[in-house]
Write a protein that holds these residues in place. Structure first.
Motif, PDB file in Angstrom:
ATOM      1  N   ASN A  75       0.857  -1.180   0.000  1.00 41.13           N
ATOM      2  CA  ASN A  75       0.000   0.000   0.000  1.00 41.13           C
ATOM      3  C   ASN A  75       0.896   1.234   0.000  1.00 41.13           C
ATOM      4  O   ASN A  75       1.705   1.411   0.919  1.00 41.13           O
ATOM      5  CB  ASN A  75      -0.906   0.018   1.233  1.00 41.13           C
ATOM      6  N   ILE A  76       0.761   2.050  -1.009  1.00 39.57           N
ATOM      7  CA  ILE A  76       1.624   3.222  -1.158  1.00 39.57           C
ATOM      8  C   ILE A  76       0.784   4.488  -1.009  1.00 39.57           C
ATOM      9  O   ILE A  76      -0.182   4.707  -1.750  1.00 39.57           O
ATOM     10  CB  ILE A  76       2.335   3.211  -2.523  1.00 39.57           C
ATOM     11  N   GLY A  77       1.124   5.300  -0.042  1.00 38.37           N
ATOM     12  CA  GLY A  77       0.430   6.559   0.163  1.00 38.37           C
ATOM     13  C   GLY A  77       0.955   7.624  -0.784  1.00 38.37           C
ATOM     14  O   GLY A  77       2.149   7.662  -1.084  1.00 38.37           O
ATOM     15  N   VAL A  78       0.064   8.475  -1.270  1.00 40.86           N
ATOM     16  CA  VAL A  78       0.460   9.613  -2.104  1.00 40.86           C
ATOM     17  C   VAL A  78      -0.039  10.879  -1.416  1.00 40.86           C
ATOM     18  O   VAL A  78      -1.229  11.029  -1.157  1.00 40.86           O
ATOM     19  CB  VAL A  78      -0.131   9.513  -3.520  1.00 40.86           C
TER      20      VAL A  78
ATOM     21  N   LYS B 245      -1.327   2.866   7.723  1.00 41.67           N
ATOM     22  CA  LYS B 245      -2.088   2.179   6.684  1.00 41.67           C
ATOM     23  C   LYS B 245      -1.259   1.908   5.430  1.00 41.67           C
ATOM     24  O   LYS B 245      -1.730   1.245   4.511  1.00 41.67           O
ATOM     25  CB  LYS B 245      -3.318   3.011   6.309  1.00 41.67           C
ATOM     26  N   ILE B 246      -0.038   2.462   5.390  1.00 37.16           N
ATOM     27  CA  ILE B 246       0.762   2.376   4.167  1.00 37.16           C
ATOM     28  C   ILE B 246       2.168   1.861   4.455  1.00 37.16           C
ATOM     29  O   ILE B 246       2.659   1.947   5.573  1.00 37.16           O
ATOM     30  CB  ILE B 246       0.838   3.740   3.469  1.00 37.16           C
ATOM     31  N   ASP B 247       2.794   1.317   3.395  1.00 38.66           N
ATOM     32  CA  ASP B 247       4.158   0.788   3.512  1.00 38.66           C
ATOM     33  C   ASP B 247       5.205   1.808   3.071  1.00 38.66           C
ATOM     34  O   ASP B 247       6.390   1.657   3.361  1.00 38.66           O
ATOM     35  CB  ASP B 247       4.290  -0.477   2.653  1.00 38.66           C
ATOM     36  N   GLY B 248       4.772   2.817   2.347  1.00 36.00           N
ATOM     37  CA  GLY B 248       5.672   3.861   1.878  1.00 36.00           C
ATOM     38  C   GLY B 248       4.853   5.053   1.434  1.00 36.00           C
ATOM     39  O   GLY B 248       3.647   4.935   1.204  1.00 36.00           O
TER      40      GLY B 248
END
Length: 339
Positions: A64-67, A122-125
């Motif tokens: 899961n990648i946050g932007v 909630k994100i991995d990066g």
């Protein structure tokens, strides 16, 4: 994230060379069976994983990648960043990853409040699109506890991961094109030091002029934004000068569209009287009545490199950060004339 075990770590424990360890683990000749078994057993106990295995696992793992985008970049005319975000999302899906978008308000940015995606783990990066203030970026890197990559900007004050377009060379090419078209009186529109890209584009412009032994006229270096770096404003008085240039290099197409409007309202014809070039090759529909010659940013390649590097950074604790410069290309339209 735990530190990975290296061949040298195993070799030191057994007092043998790293070459011996490598041969033993890859079942090559030159190592006795007794030593080979001893090396394999210790490698397993220490949690050693061969690079090929790490790469294979990384490629098959879903993240899961946050932007994160600052709200100041999402003005109705700033869909440049929406297109960039969409490119990142498309590339993430192709790699089996998911993206979650969060817009950071100016208030949260000033108060150093981290994105909820980060706070709630909630994100991995996280990918940051568009430059936020220095204090916020520093806070994010120190407290996030996950990999961070910048897209479309970089931090010159510390080691960082960033994917950027070639602002310097792009502007250099645009200025040289104007010079080839016979222009010698060339201005630059962009607030220096407001962003890295604006400044880099200025230096590309300056290098082209210097190589042609043309002095830079400071009166023709025109600001294009207020203290809030995302809000573009070009003062007509700064453009309509007694001694007018025959061409302007603008740091982005949106700025170029404002300059064109100012000039046309003052009675100048584009490009017959004054030529204009921009940057990005992206402009909100209806913003300009003429096609602007520009340096096209390769959204797709920038997004691809961003996702590739993010996956590597999440999966590999020994990943080395750096700035990746993605080449674009000149796109010739209607805003330049030969003189």
């Amino acid at each position: 994230m735990a530190k990975s075990v290296k061949l040298a770590d195993i070799a030191a424990r057994l007092n043998v060379s790293t070459v011996t360890v490598s041969k033993a683990l890859s079942n090559q000749k030159g190592v006795s069976e007794e030593l080979r078994e001893k090396i394999k057993k210790l490698a397993e106990e220490m949690g050693y994983r061969q690079p090929s295995t790490i790469k294979k696992d990384a490629e098959s793992t879903s993240y899961n990648i946050g932007v994160v985008i600052g709200e100041m970049f999402l003005d109705k005319y700033q869909s440049f960043y929406w297109q960039m975000y969409q490119s990142v999302t498309t590339r993430a899906v192709m790699k089996g990853c998911f993206t979650l978008l969060e817009v950071v308000s100016k208030e949260d940015e000033n108060n150093l409040i981290l994105p909820k995606l980060v706070q709630e783990q909630k994100i991995d990066g996280v990918v940051v699109i568009g430059r936020l203030n220095e204090a916020y970026l520093k806070c994010l890197n120190m407290r996030a506890g996950i990999p961070v990559i910048y897209l479309d900007f970089y931090d010159e004050k510390e080691s960082c991961d960033a994917i950027i377009s070639n602002s310097y060379f792009g502007s250099y090419m645009l200025t040289n094109y104007l010079l080839e078209m016979g222009h010698k009186k060339i201005g630059y529109v962009g607030s220096l030091l407001a962003t890295d890209s604006i400044t880099d584009r200025y230096f590309g412009y300056a290098k082209a002029l210097m190589e042609h032994r043309i002095p830079i006229n400071q009166e023709w270096i025109i600001e294009d934004r207020t203290a809030d770096i995302a809000k573009i404003y070009v003062d007509p008085k700064s453009v309509l000068l007694d001694d007018m240039p025959t061409a302007f290099v603008c740091n982005c197409d949106l700025t170029a569209s404002y300059v064109i409007k100012i000039l046309q309202e003052a009675g100048f014809k584009i490009p017959e009287d004054i030529s204009i070039v921009g940057f990005d090759n992206y402009l909100y529909p209806g913003m300009c009545n003429i096609g602007i010659t520009s340096y096209e940013v390769d959204f797709k390649e920038m997004a691809t490199r961003t996702i590739q590097n993010m996956i590597k950074k999440i999966a590999n604790p020994d990943y080395k950060p750096g700035v990746v410069i993605v080449q674009g290309k000149l796109v010739y339209k209607e805003s330049v004339a030969r003189i």
